[in-house]
Scaffold this motif. Sequence first.
Motif, PDB file in Angstrom:
ATOM      1  N   PRO E   6      -2.677  -1.970 -12.110  1.00 38.89           N
ATOM      2  CA  PRO E   6      -1.707  -1.945 -11.027  1.00 38.89           C
ATOM      3  C   PRO E   6      -2.249  -1.428  -9.687  1.00 38.89           C
ATOM      4  CG  PRO E   6      -0.631  -1.306 -13.048  1.00 38.89           C
ATOM      5  CD  PRO E   6      -2.088  -1.475 -13.370  1.00 38.89           C
ATOM      6  N   ILE E  71       6.155  -1.782  -4.097  1.00 40.49           N
ATOM      7  CA  ILE E  71       5.264  -1.994  -2.956  1.00 40.49           C
ATOM      8  C   ILE E  71       4.825  -3.447  -2.998  1.00 40.49           C
ATOM      9  CG2 ILE E  71       3.117  -1.282  -1.821  1.00 40.49           C
ATOM     10  CD1 ILE E  71       3.264   1.263  -3.656  1.00 40.49           C
ATOM     11  N   SER E  76       1.581 -12.059   0.685  1.00 39.46           N
ATOM     12  CA  SER E  76       0.895 -12.201  -0.593  1.00 39.46           C
ATOM     13  C   SER E  76       0.770 -13.689  -0.928  1.00 39.46           C
ATOM     14  CB  SER E  76       1.641 -11.435  -1.678  1.00 39.46           C
ATOM     15  OG  SER E  76       3.014 -11.706  -1.640  1.00 39.46           O
TER      16      SER E  76
ATOM     17  N   LEU G  14       1.398 -10.711 -20.995  1.00 41.10           N
ATOM     18  CA  LEU G  14       0.490 -10.723 -19.850  1.00 41.10           C
ATOM     19  C   LEU G  14       0.230 -12.164 -19.396  1.00 41.10           C
ATOM     20  CD1 LEU G  14      -0.845  -8.368 -18.314  1.00 41.10           C
ATOM     21  CD2 LEU G  14      -2.919  -8.812 -19.622  1.00 41.10           C
ATOM     22  N   ASN G  15       0.322 -12.365 -18.083  1.00 41.09           N
ATOM     23  CA  ASN G  15       0.120 -13.681 -17.463  1.00 41.09           C
ATOM     24  C   ASN G  15       1.248 -14.662 -17.755  1.00 41.09           C
ATOM     25  OD1 ASN G  15      -2.305 -12.891 -16.284  1.00 41.09           O
ATOM     26  ND2 ASN G  15      -3.378 -13.226 -18.222  1.00 41.09           N
ATOM     27  N   VAL G  33       0.838  -9.738 -14.151  1.00 43.54           N
ATOM     28  CA  VAL G  33      -0.635  -9.846 -14.174  1.00 43.54           C
ATOM     29  C   VAL G  33      -1.310  -8.505 -14.459  1.00 43.54           C
ATOM     30  CG1 VAL G  33      -0.667 -11.866 -12.668  1.00 43.54           C
ATOM     31  CG2 VAL G  33      -0.798  -9.562 -11.651  1.00 43.54           C
ATOM     32  N   ALA G  34      -0.558  -7.405 -14.461  1.00 46.07           N
ATOM     33  CA  ALA G  34      -1.152  -6.095 -14.761  1.00 46.07           C
ATOM     34  C   ALA G  34      -0.058  -5.098 -15.106  1.00 46.07           C
ATOM     35  CB  ALA G  34      -1.959  -5.580 -13.564  1.00 46.07           C
ATOM     36  N   PHE G  35      -0.414  -4.106 -15.945  1.00 47.23           N
ATOM     37  CA  PHE G  35       0.483  -2.979 -16.240  1.00 47.23           C
ATOM     38  C   PHE G  35      -0.378  -1.814 -16.701  1.00 47.23           C
ATOM     39  CE2 PHE G  35       0.246  -2.814 -20.827  1.00 47.23           C
ATOM     40  CZ  PHE G  35      -0.116  -4.105 -21.188  1.00 47.23           C
ATOM     41  N   ASN G  40       3.856   1.058 -14.802  1.00 46.42           N
ATOM     42  CA  ASN G  40       3.661   0.422 -13.502  1.00 46.42           C
ATOM     43  C   ASN G  40       3.312  -1.022 -13.788  1.00 46.42           C
ATOM     44  OD1 ASN G  40       3.912   2.862 -11.974  1.00 46.42           O
ATOM     45  ND2 ASN G  40       1.808   3.377 -12.557  1.00 46.42           N
ATOM     46  N   VAL G  42       2.550  -5.127 -12.163  1.00 42.71           N
ATOM     47  CA  VAL G  42       2.340  -6.035 -11.033  1.00 42.71           C
ATOM     48  C   VAL G  42       2.828  -7.423 -11.406  1.00 42.71           C
ATOM     49  CG1 VAL G  42       0.682  -7.103  -9.462  1.00 42.71           C
ATOM     50  CG2 VAL G  42       0.352  -4.738 -10.221  1.00 42.71           C
ATOM     51  N   GLU G  44       3.295 -11.423  -9.906  1.00 43.45           N
ATOM     52  CA  GLU G  44       2.969 -12.402  -8.859  1.00 43.45           C
ATOM     53  C   GLU G  44       4.076 -13.442  -8.810  1.00 43.45           C
ATOM     54  OE1 GLU G  44      -0.970 -13.904  -9.493  1.00 43.45           O
ATOM     55  OE2 GLU G  44      -1.924 -12.038  -8.812  1.00 43.45           O
ATOM     56  N   LYS G  56      15.651 -13.705  -3.012  1.00 41.41           N
ATOM     57  CA  LYS G  56      14.544 -13.920  -2.078  1.00 41.41           C
ATOM     58  C   LYS G  56      13.200 -13.809  -2.781  1.00 41.41           C
ATOM     59  CE  LYS G  56      14.330  -9.124  -0.423  1.00 41.41           C
ATOM     60  NZ  LYS G  56      14.125  -8.234   0.715  1.00 41.41           N
ATOM     61  N   LEU G  58       9.346 -12.486  -3.190  1.00 38.57           N
ATOM     62  CA  LEU G  58       8.663 -11.229  -2.889  1.00 38.57           C
ATOM     63  C   LEU G  58       7.146 -11.390  -2.947  1.00 38.57           C
ATOM     64  CD1 LEU G  58      10.858  -8.895  -5.132  1.00 38.57           C
ATOM     65  CD2 LEU G  58      10.859  -8.935  -2.639  1.00 38.57           C
ATOM     66  N   GLY G  59       6.645 -12.550  -3.375  1.00 39.15           N
ATOM     67  CA  GLY G  59       5.198 -12.727  -3.518  1.00 39.15           C
ATOM     68  C   GLY G  59       4.670 -11.792  -4.589  1.00 39.15           C
ATOM     69  N   THR G  60       3.580 -11.074  -4.288  1.00 40.45           N
ATOM     70  CA  THR G  60       3.020 -10.109  -5.229  1.00 40.45           C
ATOM     71  C   THR G  60       3.716  -8.765  -5.023  1.00 40.45           C
ATOM     72  OG1 THR G  60       0.883 -11.206  -5.214  1.00 40.45           O
ATOM     73  CG2 THR G  60       0.918  -8.904  -5.933  1.00 40.45           C
ATOM     74  N   VAL G  61       4.061  -8.095  -6.123  1.00 43.44           N
ATOM     75  CA  VAL G  61       4.757  -6.812  -5.976  1.00 43.44           C
ATOM     76  C   VAL G  61       4.336  -5.855  -7.094  1.00 43.44           C
ATOM     77  CG1 VAL G  61       6.816  -7.535  -7.278  1.00 43.44           C
ATOM     78  CG2 VAL G  61       7.018  -5.736  -5.573  1.00 43.44           C
ATOM     79  N   LEU G  62       4.118  -4.583  -6.700  1.00 43.42           N
ATOM     80  CA  LEU G  62       3.840  -3.517  -7.662  1.00 43.42           C
ATOM     81  C   LEU G  62       5.134  -2.751  -7.896  1.00 43.42           C
ATOM     82  CD1 LEU G  62       2.251  -1.374  -9.238  1.00 43.42           C
ATOM     83  CD2 LEU G  62       1.463  -0.444  -7.065  1.00 43.42           C
ATOM     84  N   LEU G  63       5.600  -2.721  -9.145  1.00 43.17           N
ATOM     85  CA  LEU G  63       6.835  -2.006  -9.496  1.00 43.17           C
ATOM     86  C   LEU G  63       6.454  -0.665 -10.114  1.00 43.17           C
ATOM     87  CD1 LEU G  63       8.684  -4.996 -11.192  1.00 43.17           C
ATOM     88  CD2 LEU G  63       8.842  -4.255  -8.800  1.00 43.17           C
TER      89      LEU G  63
END
Lengths: 77, 77, 77, 77, 77, 77, 77
Positions: E6, E71, E76, G14-15, G33-35, G40, G42, G44, G56, G58-63
């Motif tokens: 992340p 974030i 992106s 994943l993916n 794509v990641a955790f 946390n 991510v 895409e 809406k 958001l594109g890529t986002v880190l939660l």
Amino acid sequence: MAEKRPFDILNAALNNSVIVGMKGGYEIRGTMVAFDVHMNIVLEKAEQLVDGQVKKGLGTVLLRGDSVIYISPAFSP
Amino acid sequence: MAEKRPFDILNAALNNSVIVGMKGGYEIRGTMVAFDVHMNIVLEKAEQLVDGQVKKGLGTVLLRGDSVIYISPAFSP
Amino acid sequence: MAEKRPFDILNAALNNSVIVGMKGGYEIRGTMVAFDVHMNIVLEKAEQLVDGQVKKGLGTVLLRGDSVIYISPAFSP
Amino acid sequence: MAEKRPFDILNAALNNSVIVGMKGGYEIRGTMVAFDVHMNIVLEKAEQLVDGQVKKGLGTVLLRGDSVIYISPAFSP
Amino acid sequence: MAEKRPFDILNAALNNSVIVGMKGGYEIRGTMVAFDVHMNIVLEKAEQLVDGQVKKGLGTVLLRGDSVIYISPAFSP
Amino acid sequence: MAEKRPFDILNAALNNSVIVGMKGGYEIRGTMVAFDVHMNIVLEKAEQLVDGQVKKGLGTVLLRGDSVIYISPAFSP
Amino acid sequence: MAEKRPFDILNAALNNSVIVGMKGGYEIRGTMVAFDVHMNIVLEKAEQLVDGQVKKGLGTVLLRGDSVIYISPAFSP
């Protein structure tokens, strides 16, 4: 002045009047007679304030640090 | 007086009447018969108060420290 | 620039005016004279703001880091 | 009596009826058959109460300690 | 791709525009110039957004990780 | 019976139907196929309930322990 | 099956497309794509959903894991 630390103002305010803002919207004024590193605080002659007016007397009260938002010496420079 | 510590007033209030303010707006009065470092508290002859009036009796109750906002001896100097 | 760290802007802002956003919707402006790793912060000549206007003076105030949402130097580049 | 500890009343209440107040306003009554140091609690024959009246049966339920506000033996002295 | 982590997207977004969602409903856009493992974040040329529109300029701002919800790099792929 | 522990009912409920109450008012029913010490829980054939009625199907879902309020085997004795 | 663990479904997803429920009522769908162990995450090609409809992009986002309530593979068996 970079070495000044937040707890310094608690030491300076000991045995003086402070106002403490708490979670849940409580505002409490009293004489701070004890505190610890968790910001647990004991006030004597404490009064709950609403809009700056005294709502009711609380006598001695222990405030849990976890619920403290701010602490302000009542008569600060 | 700088050595006074917040938990001193809990020791002093043991077996006496206290009022405890809890998260969620609960206010509970009773005789404090036990507490620990997490501020978990046991009250006997406990009563829930609303606007200072007794709403209902609770008997013996264990209050979780994590939810405590303040603790006040009912008859403080 | 990858080595820049969040607390650098607190060091840079020491003894200057900052605006601090707090949980519960408080916004407080004052001169930051101390902070620690928990983001506990001491402001002097502090004022509570509502919609950008001064609501009331607070003098010296210790803000508990746990309740801080953001800190912004008042006159940032 | 100073050695009395909060968890003593949980031991004493084991296999008896208790009322548990939870965050979010839940009030649940049942027979407490297990608990641990986090105040995770298992009730059997559990019922959700609203204003002291039974709203619905829950059977066996594990209550997460983190969400517990208070625990009261249903028939306390 | 299982090794992706992340914080990689924070490294990739350094010195670029990001949008940060905060507890309490704040949405803030700015150039991320620093962050740490607690997700404390420093934005420059920061602006508070309401419904995607700029509400006010914040200049440089330190956002406390504890209050961050998400974030998102502003542009992106 | 004093040695009974809260997680015992999770072990007993594995691969059976449970209802999980979550912070924010979510109530979710499904077959519990995994859990860990944080009370992170995986349900299969999960359904969100509103007032005891199925609102929508969720398929497989991982519930974060931190948001769990209670877990109840759907058909408890 | 007792050895199945909650994070297994994150590895399996994943993916692939997931829906993540967040504190504050956010519901976000995207390709995970990641955790990490804090949950946390991510995503895409992320989109914010309201009542199951796309509100809406958001594109890529880190939660931030701390704000996650549940994670559900979008097409689960």
